[in-house]
Design a protein around this motif. Sequence first.
Motif, short mmCIF file in Angstrom:
data_model
loop_
_atom_site.label_atom_id
_atom_site.label_comp_id
_atom_site.label_asym_id
_atom_site.label_seq_id
_atom_site.Cartn_x
_atom_site.Cartn_y
_atom_site.Cartn_z
N TYR A 95 1.54 1.93 6.67
CA TYR A 95 2.16 2.27 5.39
C TYR A 95 2.11 3.77 5.16
O TYR A 95 1.33 4.48 5.80
CB TYR A 95 1.48 1.53 4.23
N GLU A 140 0.80 -1.23 0.00
CA GLU A 140 0.00 0.00 0.00
C GLU A 140 0.83 1.28 0.00
O GLU A 140 0.29 2.37 -0.23
CB GLU A 140 -0.95 0.01 1.20
N ASN A 141 2.13 1.19 0.28
CA ASN A 141 2.97 2.40 0.28
C ASN A 141 2.86 3.12 -1.06
O ASN A 141 2.90 2.50 -2.11
CB ASN A 141 4.45 2.02 0.47
N VAL A 142 2.75 4.45 -1.00
CA VAL A 142 2.82 5.23 -2.23
C VAL A 142 4.29 5.30 -2.64
O VAL A 142 5.18 5.22 -1.81
CB VAL A 142 2.23 6.66 -2.07
N LYS A 168 -0.79 5.44 7.65
CA LYS A 168 -2.11 4.86 7.93
C LYS A 168 -1.94 3.37 8.18
O LYS A 168 -0.98 2.76 7.74
CB LYS A 168 -3.05 5.01 6.73
N THR A 202 -3.12 -0.48 7.32
CA THR A 202 -3.73 -1.21 6.22
C THR A 202 -5.17 -1.53 6.64
O THR A 202 -5.52 -1.43 7.82
CB THR A 202 -2.96 -2.52 5.93
N HIS A 226 0.79 6.53 3.18
CA HIS A 226 -0.28 6.82 2.22
C HIS A 226 0.03 8.12 1.48
O HIS A 226 -0.60 8.42 0.46
CB HIS A 226 -1.65 6.87 2.89
N ARG A 227 1.04 8.86 1.99
CA ARG A 227 1.46 10.11 1.37
C ARG A 227 2.92 10.34 1.73
O ARG A 227 3.35 10.05 2.84
CB ARG A 227 0.59 11.25 1.92
#
Length: 77
Positions: free
Chosen positions: A46, A10-12, A37, A39, A48-49
């Motif tokens: 992870y 999920e990591n960006v 955030k 998962t 998220h930004r």
Amino acid sequence: MADKNDKVPENVPGKFYVDNSCVPCNDCLEEAPQLLKYTDDESKVYFHRQPATPEEAIAARKAKEICPVEAIGDDGE
């Protein structure tokens, strides 16, 4: 040390990431809640930004430093 070849999916994309050694202890979320955030199943954290300001970069580095299992890395792509 975090492994960029074992990132939480999920990591960006970007410099900072969390790998699968994460045990969601919540410490990093307290340091960088605007960037991290859980998962959906709450088994990992992870990015998220990615950091967009110097202050957010400091928060990401503090989250990395406080991680008890060294699951946060800053050598991602």
